[in-house]
Design a protein around this motif. Structure first.
Motif, PDB file in Angstrom:
ATOM      1  N   GLU A   1       0.850  -1.199   0.000  1.00  0.00           N
ATOM      2  CA  GLU A   1       0.000   0.000   0.000  1.00  0.00           C
ATOM      3  C   GLU A   1       0.880   1.241   0.000  1.00  0.00           C
ATOM      4  OE1 GLU A   1      -3.006   1.038   3.226  1.00  0.00           O
ATOM      5  OE2 GLU A   1      -4.017  -0.431   1.973  1.00  0.00           O
ATOM      6  N   PRO A   2       0.934   2.043  -1.034  1.00  0.00           N
ATOM      7  CA  PRO A   2       0.188   1.889  -2.287  1.00  0.00           C
ATOM      8  C   PRO A   2       0.639   0.679  -3.093  1.00  0.00           C
ATOM      9  CG  PRO A   2       1.853   3.601  -2.491  1.00  0.00           C
ATOM     10  CD  PRO A   2       1.822   3.213  -1.052  1.00  0.00           C
ATOM     11  N   VAL A   3      -0.218   0.224  -4.011  1.00  0.00           N
ATOM     12  CA  VAL A   3       0.067  -0.972  -4.801  1.00  0.00           C
ATOM     13  C   VAL A   3       1.295  -0.736  -5.678  1.00  0.00           C
ATOM     14  CG1 VAL A   3      -0.821  -2.469  -6.619  1.00  0.00           C
ATOM     15  CG2 VAL A   3      -2.343  -1.631  -4.836  1.00  0.00           C
ATOM     16  N   LYS A   4       2.206  -1.722  -5.659  1.00  0.00           N
ATOM     17  CA  LYS A   4       3.361  -1.666  -6.551  1.00  0.00           C
ATOM     18  C   LYS A   4       3.202  -2.776  -7.577  1.00  0.00           C
ATOM     19  CE  LYS A   4       5.398   0.182  -2.597  1.00  0.00           C
ATOM     20  NZ  LYS A   4       4.463   0.025  -1.471  1.00  0.00           N
ATOM     21  N   LYS A   5       3.562  -2.460  -8.815  1.00  0.00           N
ATOM     22  CA  LYS A   5       3.257  -3.382  -9.901  1.00  0.00           C
ATOM     23  C   LYS A   5       3.783  -4.797  -9.655  1.00  0.00           C
ATOM     24  CE  LYS A   5       3.551  -3.965 -14.872  1.00  0.00           C
ATOM     25  NZ  LYS A   5       4.401  -3.764 -16.034  1.00  0.00           N
ATOM     26  N   TRP A   6       5.018  -4.917  -9.215  1.00  0.00           N
ATOM     27  CA  TRP A   6       5.666  -6.236  -9.170  1.00  0.00           C
ATOM     28  C   TRP A   6       5.670  -6.868  -7.780  1.00  0.00           C
ATOM     29  CZ3 TRP A   6       7.140  -8.406 -13.723  1.00  0.00           C
ATOM     30  CH2 TRP A   6       7.194  -7.571 -14.829  1.00  0.00           C
ATOM     31  N   VAL A   7       5.097  -6.194  -6.791  1.00  0.00           N
ATOM     32  CA  VAL A   7       5.253  -6.667  -5.409  1.00  0.00           C
ATOM     33  C   VAL A   7       3.940  -7.218  -4.844  1.00  0.00           C
ATOM     34  CG1 VAL A   7       5.943  -5.995  -3.093  1.00  0.00           C
ATOM     35  CG2 VAL A   7       7.040  -4.933  -5.073  1.00  0.00           C
ATOM     36  N   PHE A   8       4.024  -8.409  -4.264  1.00  0.00           N
ATOM     37  CA  PHE A   8       2.872  -9.051  -3.632  1.00  0.00           C
ATOM     38  C   PHE A   8       3.272  -9.476  -2.225  1.00  0.00           C
ATOM     39  CE2 PHE A   8       2.764  -9.556  -8.139  1.00  0.00           C
ATOM     40  CZ  PHE A   8       1.441  -9.312  -8.484  1.00  0.00           C
ATOM     41  N   LYS A   9       2.284  -9.755  -1.391  1.00  0.00           N
ATOM     42  CA  LYS A   9       2.625 -10.319  -0.075  1.00  0.00           C
ATOM     43  C   LYS A   9       1.592 -11.339   0.343  1.00  0.00           C
ATOM     44  CE  LYS A   9       2.276  -7.810   3.823  1.00  0.00           C
ATOM     45  NZ  LYS A   9       1.272  -8.438   4.643  1.00  0.00           N
ATOM     46  N   VAL A  10       2.012 -12.254   1.232  1.00  0.00           N
ATOM     47  CA  VAL A  10       1.107 -13.341   1.625  1.00  0.00           C
ATOM     48  C   VAL A  10       0.858 -13.405   3.133  1.00  0.00           C
ATOM     49  CG1 VAL A  10       1.499 -14.851  -0.338  1.00  0.00           C
ATOM     50  CG2 VAL A  10       3.075 -14.927   1.594  1.00  0.00           C
ATOM     51  N   ALA A  11       1.647 -12.644   3.919  1.00  0.00           N
ATOM     52  CA  ALA A  11       1.455 -12.719   5.378  1.00  0.00           C
ATOM     53  C   ALA A  11       0.381 -11.718   5.797  1.00  0.00           C
ATOM     54  CB  ALA A  11       2.772 -12.399   6.082  1.00  0.00           C
ATOM     55  N   HIS A  12      -0.330 -12.048   6.866  1.00  0.00           N
ATOM     56  CA  HIS A  12      -1.334 -11.120   7.393  1.00  0.00           C
ATOM     57  C   HIS A  12      -0.656  -9.810   7.761  1.00  0.00           C
ATOM     58  CE1 HIS A  12      -2.296 -15.245   8.787  1.00  0.00           C
ATOM     59  NE2 HIS A  12      -3.417 -14.981   8.160  1.00  0.00           N
ATOM     60  N   THR A  13      -1.376  -8.700   7.638  1.00  0.00           N
ATOM     61  CA  THR A  13      -0.787  -7.425   8.037  1.00  0.00           C
ATOM     62  C   THR A  13      -1.049  -7.191   9.521  1.00  0.00           C
ATOM     63  OG1 THR A  13      -2.790  -6.193   7.603  1.00  0.00           O
ATOM     64  CG2 THR A  13      -1.257  -6.429   5.787  1.00  0.00           C
ATOM     65  N   ASP A  14      -0.233  -6.309  10.096  1.00  0.00           N
ATOM     66  CA  ASP A  14      -0.452  -5.981  11.501  1.00  0.00           C
ATOM     67  C   ASP A  14      -1.765  -5.211  11.678  1.00  0.00           C
ATOM     68  OD1 ASP A  14       0.833  -4.092  10.009  1.00  0.00           O
ATOM     69  OD2 ASP A  14       2.649  -4.101  11.227  1.00  0.00           O
ATOM     70  N   ARG A  15      -2.193  -4.497  10.599  1.00  0.00           N
ATOM     71  CA  ARG A  15      -3.475  -3.802  10.706  1.00  0.00           C
ATOM     72  C   ARG A  15      -4.624  -4.791  10.893  1.00  0.00           C
ATOM     73  NH1 ARG A  15      -5.024   0.489   6.236  1.00  0.00           N
ATOM     74  NH2 ARG A  15      -3.161   1.430   7.115  1.00  0.00           N
ATOM     75  N   MET A  16      -4.532  -5.931  10.177  1.00  0.00           N
ATOM     76  CA  MET A  16      -5.567  -6.954  10.348  1.00  0.00           C
ATOM     77  C   MET A  16      -5.586  -7.473  11.778  1.00  0.00           C
ATOM     78  SD  MET A  16      -4.857  -9.111   6.876  1.00  0.00           S
ATOM     79  CE  MET A  16      -5.847 -10.522   7.345  1.00  0.00           C
ATOM     80  N   ALA A  17      -4.381  -7.659  12.347  1.00  0.00           N
ATOM     81  CA  ALA A  17      -4.300  -8.162  13.725  1.00  0.00           C
ATOM     82  C   ALA A  17      -4.950  -7.164  14.678  1.00  0.00           C
ATOM     83  CB  ALA A  17      -2.845  -8.407  14.114  1.00  0.00           C
ATOM     84  N   ALA A  18      -4.625  -5.868  14.480  1.00  0.00           N
ATOM     85  CA  ALA A  18      -5.183  -4.836  15.346  1.00  0.00           C
ATOM     86  C   ALA A  18      -6.704  -4.813  15.221  1.00  0.00           C
ATOM     87  CB  ALA A  18      -4.595  -3.476  14.972  1.00  0.00           C
ATOM     88  N   ALA A  19      -7.204  -4.882  13.975  1.00  0.00           N
ATOM     89  CA  ALA A  19      -8.649  -4.848  13.756  1.00  0.00           C
ATOM     90  C   ALA A  19      -9.328  -6.044  14.417  1.00  0.00           C
ATOM     91  CB  ALA A  19      -8.940  -4.829  12.263  1.00  0.00           C
TER      92      ALA A  19
END
Lengths: 382, 291
Positions: free
Chosen positions: A132-150
């Protein structure tokens, strides 16, 4: 291999001007992980998982009839080393795609390079900044810390608790988690009444907890990993602080319970489903994937960890994309990774889009609680 | 507020006695050879990890503790024999660098044996906290404090009252003269390394139930123990204990009254001030005193 596929492959080889002698040219997957250093407990199971998956895939005949080759460098958790190794992976080893970056720091350091060179990167690190912001070539698979907080705040809302005390370590993971907790608090109507920190190598955290005890907090959130959260948990019990204690997904392992001992009883945290694989209902689509990965990993290496699971998701998504792309053309593989839909991984069900290069929803986290020394699934608790 | 302050003090003394116990081992080797042994933290880690492994395979705790201490003493002796003794006569700086190398080596071996996980040792007398006024402390902390007092008294008596201890001190004052009066310097060095490895192991076993242990645990404990030893004055076992307690209380009060974020900054500022105004430490002898 079926005949159709062979023809496609042959056509591809002709197109790229290679002669059939190169038919067994390996699919080169590059990786840079923190196998040693402070984040080694993340990087170590990740590397073991990558090696395991590559060996298994090759034993089955590879992908598209080509063997898979893993080229790995250990960054030791050092971001400048990460960049150096990624340059080497791209220029000298000429890898087709990269799975890796154990930590957020390692990953952020290499993003400009992979963007410039146009090599697909699937990161195993946590922070939201990676995608975030989206980068063309970059992906991720682990949960974000924001999800944990939410997820933690959702659970607090369910229990009707609004005033919380934060206690976090001085590492990158801790600080980023603290930031997300602070940002999301208003959205969930949560008020932060105390905000303490500690050093990740501290051996006693009773001072900070004494201050929290004197506040009017209704719950305690500790974001960190390593041994410090276990010490926090013990110190909370020692001081007789009788508040619900939430930990982060950073300590979702049996080790935490072993270290914290009886004090861990009742501790809640958002965790990947891998931690409670056996307890999932049989109709959960993740269950067979989780049990299969867990059994295979544990047959070779001992207790499984969710971090190894991220590596599993990363390489499986990568190999599936190569298969769909019918080869290792980087732009095609990138497009296929972005089209990953309903992929059942260990961290959840991935539905990537051009706007979302992770593709996990909040459901990917399960709220678990320590009951009688084991992580137990909390479903719609209270 | 008073109740909070009391808890800060109790915490400070608890943590301080950990540092003191580790600092004691630094003081001993320094006494025998004028060398700061940077592998001291690794002795602490080895003692703890060995004891944890032995308990895990079913040894009773006291037996595991004794075995772990003996094994660590063996490692200390081996370190002296194979790394320190061959460079006898080299400058102090060279020897210090050798001990840093030894520390990295021991950490690497520990990594291969025990992996990267943290491990805990069961507390000697349970986990039920003891209430003191408004403050609480763990029974294990009392073990640490008791052992610190006992060990410092023993080390002091050994150095000042026994012939062997005096011979050890003599080696650090003037190695050539000590040799001339018939003291076997090599034997004394072995004694110092063996003893401080043993002290390190005891410290490690006592504090492992509180702090947990891993292959890297020696780094932090070694650093804090070293700070304790220099605050108190290198080579003075009583000073190391006083330095450790001071460090612990300062950390707790800094975190409690000012800000937990600045806790370490406050501590290191204090160490710098001590070195600046009192380079031999708060309780250190001036170098002439030894003669």
């Amino acid at each position: 291999m079926n005949g159709g596929l062979r023809h496609i492959l042959l056509a591809l080889l002709l197109l790229t001007g290679l002669n059939p002698a190169h038919a067994a040219e390996p699919i080169k997957i590059g990786s840079f992980l923190s196998v040693t250093g402070p984040a080694s407990f993340l990087g170590d199971p990740e590397l073991k998982t990558l090696q395991m998956v590559v060996d298994e895939v090759n034993a089955r005949g590879g992908v598209l009839g080509r063997p898979v080759q893993l080229i790995h460098y250990d960054t030791g958790g050092n971001a400048s080393d990460a960049l150096r190794y990624v340059k080497r992976l791209i220029r000298r080893d000429r890898v087709d795609l990269i799975v890796g970056g154990t930590t957020t720091g390692d990953t952020l350091a290499v993003i400009p390079e992979v963007e410039r060179e146009g090599v697909p990167l699937i990161s195993l690190a946590g922070a939201i900044e990676i995608i975030e912001p989206v980068k063309k070539w970059v992906f991720k698979v682990a949960h974000t810390d924001r999800m944990a907080a939410a997820k933690i705040y959702e659970d607090l809302n369910r229990r009707g608790l609004t005033r919380v005390a934060l206690i976090t370590g001085d590492g990158g993971f801790d600080k980023s988690g603290r930031e997300q907790l602070r940002q999301l608090a208003p959205e969930y109507g949560i008020q932060i009444v105390a905000d303490e920190s500690y050093g990740n190598r501290d051996t006693d955290i009773t001072t900070q907890l004494t201050k929290i005890r004197a506040s009017d907090a209704q719950a305690l959130i500790n974001f960190g990993f390593g041994q410090a959260p276990a010490i926090v948990t013990r110190n909370v019990a020692q001081l007789g602080i009788d508040l619900p204690l939430y930990q982060s997904h950073g300590v979702a392992s049996q080790t935490f319970i072993d270290l914290a001992g009886p004090a861990a009883e009742g501790v809640r945290l958002p965790a990947a489903a891998l931690v409670v694989a056996e307890q999932l209902p049989d109709d959960d689509p993740q269950k067979p994937v989780l049990l299969s990965y867990k059994n295979r990993y544990e047959a070779q290496h001992g207790p499984v960890s969710t971090f190894g699971g991220h590596a599993y998701d990363g390489i499986m998504i990568a190999l599936a994309a190569v298969e769909r792309a019918g080869g290792t053309d980087k732009a095609k593989v990138r497009d296929e990774i972005e089209k990953t839909q309903s992929f059942v991984g260990t961290s959840g069900i991935f539905n990537m889009t051009p706007e979302d290069h992770m593709g996990l929803s909040l459901d990917a986290f399960k709220m678990v609680e320590v009951r009688e020394g084991v992580w137990t699934l909390v479903e719609n608790a209270d | 507020m008073l109740e909070q302050l009391f808890q800060f003090l109790v915490t400070g003394i608890t943590v301080g006695s950990l540092y003191a116990l580790v600092g004691l081992g630094f003081a001993l080797i320094y006494n025998a050879s004028d060398v700061v042994n940077f592998a001291q933290g690794e002795f602490v880690m080895l003692g703890a990890m060995t004891a944890i492994s032995l308990v895990a395979v079913g040894f009773p705790l006291p037996l595991a503790a004794v075995a772990a201490i003996l094994i660590t003493i063996g490692v200390g002796l081996a370190l002296e024999r194979f790394a320190i003794e061959p460079s006898l006569g080299a400058s102090v700086v060279t020897t210090i660098i050798i001990t840093i190398g030894a520390a990295i080596f021991l950490r690497g071996v520990a990594l291969l044996i025990w992996g990267k996980d943290f491990h805990a040792l069961p507390a000697f007398s349970g986990d039920a906290p003891i209430h003191l006024g408004g403050a609480t402390l763990l029974p294990q902390s009392l073990w640490v404090m008791g052992a610190t007092v006992l060990l410092v008294v023993l080390v002091r008596a050994f150095l000042n009252k026994t012939l062997l201890g005096k011979a050890l001190l003599a080696c650090s004052v003037n190695r050539a003269a000590a040799q001339l009066v018939g003291i076997n310097v090599r034997v004394m060095l072995r004694l110092a390394y063996g003893l401080s490895a043993g002290l390190g192991a005891i410290a490690g076993i006592l504090i492992a139930p509180i702090t947990f242990s891993s292959y890297e645990a020696g780094i932090m404990l070694g650093l804090k123990g070293f700070c304790a030893a220099i605050i108190g004055g290198m080579g003075n076992p009583m000073g190391a204990v006083a330095g450790g307690l001071l460090l612990g209380v300062l950390e707790a009060l800094g975190a409690g009254l000012i800000s937990s974020g600045y806790k370490d900054a406050i501590t290191f500022l204090f160490v710098l001030m001590v070195l600046f105004f009192e380079p031999t430490g708060l309780f250190g002898h001036k170098s002439a005193d030894r003669v």
